[in-house]
Design an enzyme around this catalytic site. Structure first.
Site, PDB file in Angstrom:
ATOM      1  N   LYS A 111       0.827  -1.205   0.000  1.00  0.00           N
ATOM      2  CA  LYS A 111       0.000   0.000   0.000  1.00  0.00           C
ATOM      3  C   LYS A 111       0.856   1.248   0.000  1.00  0.00           C
ATOM      4  O   LYS A 111       1.631   1.470   0.930  1.00  0.00           O
ATOM      5  CB  LYS A 111      -0.906   0.042   1.236  1.00  0.00           C
ATOM      6  N   GLU A 159      11.323   0.654   9.167  1.00  0.00           N
ATOM      7  CA  GLU A 159      12.233   1.760   8.857  1.00  0.00           C
ATOM      8  C   GLU A 159      11.526   3.012   9.329  1.00  0.00           C
ATOM      9  O   GLU A 159      10.588   3.480   8.684  1.00  0.00           O
ATOM     10  CB  GLU A 159      12.485   1.848   7.344  1.00  0.00           C
ATOM     11  N   CYS A 175      13.814  10.486   6.078  1.00  0.00           N
ATOM     12  CA  CYS A 175      13.936   9.973   7.443  1.00  0.00           C
ATOM     13  C   CYS A 175      15.375  10.077   7.947  1.00  0.00           C
ATOM     14  O   CYS A 175      15.608  10.208   9.131  1.00  0.00           O
ATOM     15  CB  CYS A 175      13.432   8.544   7.524  1.00  0.00           C
ATOM     16  N   GLU A 219      11.451  14.700  15.196  1.00  0.00           N
ATOM     17  CA  GLU A 219      11.580  14.667  13.743  1.00  0.00           C
ATOM     18  C   GLU A 219      10.551  15.621  13.125  1.00  0.00           C
ATOM     19  O   GLU A 219       9.355  15.501  13.362  1.00  0.00           O
ATOM     20  CB  GLU A 219      11.346  13.246  13.233  1.00  0.00           C
TER      21      GLU A 219
END
Lengths: 293, 488
Positions: B194, B268, B302, B399
């Site tokens: 997806k 991840e 990331c 983040e």
């Protein structure tokens, strides 16, 4: 002549290279049939936290030691076990094992420590790589220890299961916090005495006895533990998987009843508790096009 | 010694004529179905959601929303293919299919790059030179592994896992699909993937390519939708392995959902990488690396180098160079070949970034941004840096996933190692110094899965990628990237 009274040993826990009594002040009585053998510490959450602090404190130096040095130290551990063969055998027997089997287990355990000791300076040659990237960089991957690993030791074997699970953890530079077998705790403490006299730095191995169901969750939730090795027949699996989420601990599960088999001697058991690090650096291009930067 | 540099004048003379990549060869249908069992199907709910161009806010297409029934159909198709055609085929033949996919991606590289930039907002230069070539290379690399697995794992018997459920993010939509699908297929698994709901188009294009490659039906199923569809995949009982790339928050939710099951996982997740400049570094190259480290793909990376540590002795100089370099960046039309900074991927992400910009200022950090005009339509954030930042600032801890750099200083190596590692994340790190022994000291002490020394944000199919600590577990890429898709 009067009969000599035996001196009974107090089995204490092992934290930071020292043998404190449990903070809980509680114990459980280990019996062989109806005969009491020893009073064993029921470690508390506080003991566990102390053990994690000790393990974390020892990590940098242990991981930073040369692989050759770690190898020699584990070999030394095997030497010390060899000298205590009879004690280990007697303890296994006092916990109900018959003599031949106990003998076998002790010898196999010593050999297994040597097996893993030898992997120390080879593991990265087998699992590391130089990666041929398509740009002008030198790129390599190597394995590094994860940090503090919590070990829920095999329940049905006192010594062989423990060394088979503990050695792959510490040989690469990790530090361990061990929840010993509840049924066969004596060998764990004797092994701690071996470790304490084998040049293994204090804190690299910490061993707690007690009730696993009182401690497992605290270990799996502890924010300064990097990985959990569950070698306890799948018991606690779901609980650990949930408790470990907060800091995304790595979880390795091995469901084995028997640790006799030489199938347990492989380097993948060591790699399970190592992280792959990949490093890049540009290569200057003398001719040709494109910049390494 | 005080370094005196004359400020460069940037006013006006850097205006370049527009150089947009043409879109006339691109065909995007008004509506796309779900790719299940080798065919495109209407979603059983009948629901579609729009995919928009974040640079213009114009609708590109309507995308099918998969519900639990569609998920179930996709998983069933994948299971059937796993038990059937795919496992009966020899490894060599499986490999040839994957090679085919790689080749078709190369043939269609221009189309894929343009669609990627249209749908996701990233500069065409990046989609053309990074995303698409790496996507093709990834399939090409893993295609070759299919019939060589036993050499990768001495004394072991590697076996495929089964059906892999894969959920990917919106920052590198096509590339992430390749990172997931290629190793899964090479190891003999089948896939339900997806894409993220804001960037479905290139995954759908990939489905078309897979169809064209004549891959047996059901080996790869690509279903679109938002979080609920992803949850449907994660919770489906007939999935053997979950591979997820995304935020640490969602990663933890997934780990909770699969706790107690036998599903394997690779995660991840997020990062807050340290990029460290020592006084002996080649400073101009370092500045380029810092710019690339944080502004590449609008900082939607990331492994972005979002925390910069500069040694005090060169701080003023580096800061000056950085600001000058920022002022030379070109923000605008992602399809323009001159563009450095494209559009922020979505309205929601822009709101998140703006929230952090406010927090940064409120906490006392000093903000500096590229002085540029912002297009009236679309979602944009000028490249930003913060000075006067400390370790405890939110912008130095969390983040942001945007073009926002938090700068701190340091004096000693020990200090910067401690600061750099003082984070729950551990995905990547960067080090800039000309001294070899210092490089190896730093790279070995960084608790991170990928360390770039005198470079940054480089990727390659042969190079394992993945994090320590809360940046996830497992590796993608290289030999190491095979392991998570195998049982032994």
């Amino acid at each position: 002549m009067a009969t000599r009274i035996d001196v009974l040993k107090t089995y204490k826990i092992f934290i930071g290279g020292k043998f404190p009594r449990t903070e809980s002040g509680r114990f459980y009585q280990l019996k062989n049939g109806k005969t009491p053998i020893a009073n064993v510490c029921l470690s508390s959450r506080k003991d566990l936290r102390n053990a994690v602090v000790a393990a974390r404190g020892a990590f940098e130096k242990w991981a930073g030691a040369t692989a050759y040095n770690r190898s020699q130290i584990l070999y030394r551990m095997a030497e010390m076990m060899e000298g205590r063969k009879e004690q280990f055998t007697a303890e296994l027997m006092s916990q109900g094992m018959e003599k031949n089997k106990a003998n076998q287990e002790v010898m196999k355990s010593i050999d297994r420590v040597i097996y893993f000791a030898g992997w120390s300076d080879k593991i990265n040659q087998v699992f590391g790589s130089v990666n041929p990237v398509a740009t002008s960089h030198f790129n390599f991957s190597s394995l590094e220890p994860m940090g503090v690993v919590g070990l829920i030791a095999p329940e049905n074997t006192g010594l062989l299961g423990l060394v088979s699970t503990l050695c792959p953890i510490i040989i690469s530079g990790n530090c361990g916090v061990v929840l010993a077998s509840e049924k066969y705790p004596l060998s764990s403490i004797t092994l701690a005495e071996v470790i304490a006299t084998s040049d293994v730095p204090g804190g690299v191995v910490n061993i707690l006895t007690g009730k696993k169901d009182e401690l497992v969750s605290h270990l799996a939730k502890h924010m300064d533990v990097n990985a959990i090795y569950l070698a306890s027949n799948g018991e606690f699996k779901k609980q650990i998987q949930e408790d470990a989420i907060q800091n995304l601990k790595r979880i390795i599960i091995r469901d084995n009843d028997s640790w006799d088999d030489e199938d347990h001697e492989h380097p993948y058991a060591i790699a399970d508790f190592m992280e792959t690090k990949t490093t890049w650096h540009p290569i200057e291009i003398i001719s040709g096009s494109g910049s390494g930067y | 010694m005080k370094n005196k540099i004359k400020p460069l004048a940037f006013s006006g003379k850097w205006d370049l004529d527009p150089a947009p990549e043409s879109t006339d060869h691109i065909s995007i249908k008004d509506q796309y179905g779900l790719f299940i069992n080798g065919k495109f199907k209407n979603p059983s709910s009948g629901n579609y959601f729009p995919s928009i161009n974040p640079a213009t806010e114009e609708k590109l297409s309507m995308i099918a929303e998969a519900n639990d029934k569609d998920v179930n159909d996709a998983v069933s198709a994948a299971r059937k293919a796993y038990n059937g055609a795919w496992s009966k085929m020899t490894a060599k033949e499986r490999g040839k299919y994957i090679y085919r996919i790689a080749r078709l991606i190369q043939e269609k590289s221009r189309e894929l790059a343009v669609v990627e930039s249209l749908d996701g907002g990233k500069p065409i230069r990046e989609s053309r030179d990074v995303d698409v070539p790496i996507t093709a290379a990834h399939f090409f690399y893993y295609a070759g592994w299919t019939d060589k697995l036993k050499y990768a794992f001495p004394n072991r018997n590697p076996e495929s896992v089964g059906v892999a459920g894969q959920v990917i993010p919106w920052n590198f939509p096509l590339m992430m699909a390749a990172w997931k699908i290629a190793p899964a297929l090479a190891t003999g698994n089948t896939v339900v993937l997806k894409p993220a709901e804001t960037t479905s188009l290139t995954a759908i294009k990939l489905a078309e390519i897979i169809q064209e490659a004549d891959l047996p039906a059901g080996v790869v199923n690509i279903i679109t939708g938002a979080g609920a569809t992803g949850a449907g995949i994660v919770n489906h009982p007939d999935i053997d392995k979950i591979a997820f790339t995304g935020s640490t928050g969602v990663g933890k939710i997934i780990m909770k959902a699969i706790a107690g099951t036998n599903k394997k996982s690779t995660m991840e997740l997020g990062g807050k990488a340290a990029n460290i400049i020592f006084e002996d570094a080649p400073l101009d190259q370092a500045v380029e690396g810092v710019i690339n480290g944080i502004y590449f793909n609008q900082g939607h990376v990331c492994c972005a180098g979002s925390r910069l540590f500069v040694q005090e002795s060169v701080y003023e100089l580096v800061l000056r160079k950085l600001k000058d370099r920022i002022q030379s960046l070109i923000l605008g039309n992602p399809l323009d070949k001159n563009t450095d900074i494209g559009a922020i991927n979505s309205k929601e992400q822009l709101a998140t970034i703006n929230k952090y910009l406010k927090i940064g200022q409120k906490e006392g950090a000093e903000m500096f941004q590229l002085d540029c005009s912002i297009p009236k339509k679309g979602f944009w954030c000028a490249p930003t840096l913060f000075t006067n930042v400390s370790q405890s600032h939110v912008i130095a801890k969390e983040e942001i996933f945007g073009p926002v750099l938090a700068i701190q200083t340091f004096r000693t190596i020990d200090e910067v190692i401690t600061k750099a590692n003082n984070t729950p994340f551990g995905l990547s790190a960067g080090v800039w110094t000309d001294k070899g022994s210092k490089i190896f000291n730093l790279t070995s002490q960084m608790r991170a899965g990928v360390v770039w020394a005198n470079t940054y944000n480089k990727f390659d199919p042969t190079s394992p990628f993945g994090g320590y600590k809360e940046s996830g577990h497992g590796r993608e890429g290289g030999l190491h990237g095979l392991t998570p898709y195998l049982n032994f």
